[in-house]
Design a protein around this motif. Structure first.
Motif, PDB file in Angstrom:
ATOM      1  N   LEU B  45       1.147  -1.010  -0.027  1.00 23.28           N
ATOM      2  CA  LEU B  45       0.128   0.145  -0.211  1.00 23.28           C
ATOM      3  C   LEU B  45       0.490   1.275  -0.070  1.00 23.28           C
ATOM      4  O   LEU B  45       0.539   2.325  -0.539  1.00 23.28           O
ATOM      5  N   GLY B  48       2.132   1.856  -3.286  1.00 25.66           N
ATOM      6  CA  GLY B  48       0.785   2.104  -4.433  1.00 25.66           C
ATOM      7  C   GLY B  48       0.924   3.600  -4.293  1.00 25.66           C
ATOM      8  O   GLY B  48       0.724   4.225  -5.186  1.00 25.66           O
ATOM      9  N   HIS B  52       2.006   6.187  -7.280  1.00 24.17           N
ATOM     10  CA  HIS B  52       0.223   7.249  -7.395  1.00 24.17           C
ATOM     11  C   HIS B  52       0.812   8.875  -7.789  1.00 24.17           C
ATOM     12  O   HIS B  52       0.627   9.597  -8.208  1.00 24.17           O
ATOM     13  N   ILE B 107      -7.254   3.370   2.628  1.00 27.42           N
ATOM     14  CA  ILE B 107      -7.709   3.052   0.739  1.00 27.42           C
ATOM     15  C   ILE B 107      -9.059   3.717   0.283  1.00 27.42           C
ATOM     16  O   ILE B 107      -9.257   4.017  -0.434  1.00 27.42           O
ATOM     17  N   GLN B 111      -9.787   6.012  -2.647  1.00 26.29           N
ATOM     18  CA  GLN B 111     -11.055   5.844  -3.554  1.00 26.29           C
ATOM     19  C   GLN B 111     -11.740   6.949  -3.377  1.00 26.29           C
ATOM     20  O   GLN B 111     -12.053   6.972  -4.638  1.00 26.29           O
ATOM     21  N   GLU B 114      -9.644   9.181  -5.682  1.00 26.68           N
ATOM     22  CA  GLU B 114      -9.323   8.439  -6.966  1.00 26.68           C
ATOM     23  C   GLU B 114     -11.390   8.941  -8.119  1.00 26.68           C
ATOM     24  O   GLU B 114     -11.217   9.447  -8.885  1.00 26.68           O
ATOM     25  N   THR B 150      -5.216   2.610 -10.695  1.00 28.80           N
ATOM     26  CA  THR B 150      -4.720   2.998  -9.151  1.00 28.80           C
ATOM     27  C   THR B 150      -6.458   2.379  -8.592  1.00 28.80           C
ATOM     28  O   THR B 150      -5.835   2.080  -7.997  1.00 28.80           O
ATOM     29  N   ASP B 151      -7.367   2.881  -9.128  1.00 27.20           N
ATOM     30  CA  ASP B 151      -8.718   2.708  -8.449  1.00 27.20           C
ATOM     31  C   ASP B 151      -8.854   1.117  -8.300  1.00 27.20           C
ATOM     32  O   ASP B 151      -9.316  -0.060  -7.029  1.00 27.20           O
ATOM     33  N   LEU B 154      -6.680  -0.211  -6.152  1.00 27.55           N
ATOM     34  CA  LEU B 154      -6.759  -0.105  -4.726  1.00 27.55           C
ATOM     35  C   LEU B 154      -7.682  -1.457  -3.900  1.00 27.55           C
ATOM     36  O   LEU B 154      -7.692  -1.525  -2.653  1.00 27.55           O
TER      37      LEU B 154
END
Lengths: 168, 168
Positions: B45, B48, B52, B107, B111, B114, B150-151, B154
């Motif tokens: 995570l 990630g 991003h 997360i 989101q 996002e 990316t979404d 996640l």
């Protein structure tokens, strides 16, 4: 939730906190949607907002049902995200000096709210399942499905009619 | 944009206003993502968020490119929606007293950001096409595709690992 204490200790606490957050958000949308319907010029868009208002009343009731199923107090916590989304919708709408362009801006604003809800319900459903609450997940899924349908209808309306008028 | 004047008179004005809004949002996310990476415990995570962040720097550059292609001044306007989303992420994270549960909350927060971007880029692309700016739409589409990837990443991470750990 306390301002200076860490009240979310378990996944269950996070689930309940998120329920309280989306409960606040749905109630704010019950107030915002009639105003958006008033501002909309296109009859189909206006009706779309009013139809979604009726659905949103049901979403509020479903959340109350989930609180009770889960043995949690029916309660709202402030949700700065939806407040920000609604504030931005109001500010932008207030700057638009053309009815067709305003319709395009209103759809965009409504979709921001829809997607906010889609994310939150998506997480709530995943968390409910993880917590062994498939019964709660099933109720929340009904709302998520309706939010997704509304979002798609708004996209179709924007791309099929509203954007074209706004640009002409 | 003026506070007491209606500065958005055409679809083109709305397009530029929305570019300014998402430009502000992307720049706020450049500030927020390193903090989210710091708070995350799960290494995947954390990485990630950092990946991003690199993408978000490129998204900022692409927006500057689109401003220039469209002959508009590179400029940000306040975006209460992303401010609210980030504020809510900070507040919720500050209340979580368990590292695995915090990862699940992070997360969910990411989101929300996002999906906010997915909506705005979706509208920008539709409006650019309507305005005959397929060149701008093509640049914006690259970013939209990355936000969607990316979404999905996640969601996979949440449902494949993080939520399970948070509930255990």
């Amino acid at each position: 939730m306390g301002l200076f204490t860490k009240d979310i200790k378990t996944m269950d606490d996070l689930f309940v906190h998120q329920l309280q957050d989306i409960y606040y958000a749905e109630k704010q949308l019950v107030k915002a949607l009639p105003k958006m319907a008033d501002k909309a010029t296109d009859p189909q868009l206006k009706q779309g907002f009013l139809t979604h208002l009726e659905e949103t009343h049901v979403h509020v009731q479903r959340l109350e049902q989930v609180f009770k199923m889960h043995g949690a107090e029916v309660k709202a916590v402030n949700c700065p995200a939806i407040d920000g989304i609604i504030k931005e919708a109001d500010e932008t709408a207030g700057e638009v000096d053309d009815k067709a362009v305003l319709d395009a801006a209103l759809i965009n604003a409504a979709q921001a709210a829809e997607h906010y809800e889609i994310v939150r319900y998506g997480s709530l459903i995943a968390w409910a399942r993880q917590l062994g609450r498939n019964d709660c997940a099933a109720v929340l899924q009904k709302t998520l499905d309706e939010e997704k349908v509304t979002d798609k209808k708004l996209t179709s309306l924007a791309e099929g009619k509203i954007n074209m008028r706004a640009a002409s």
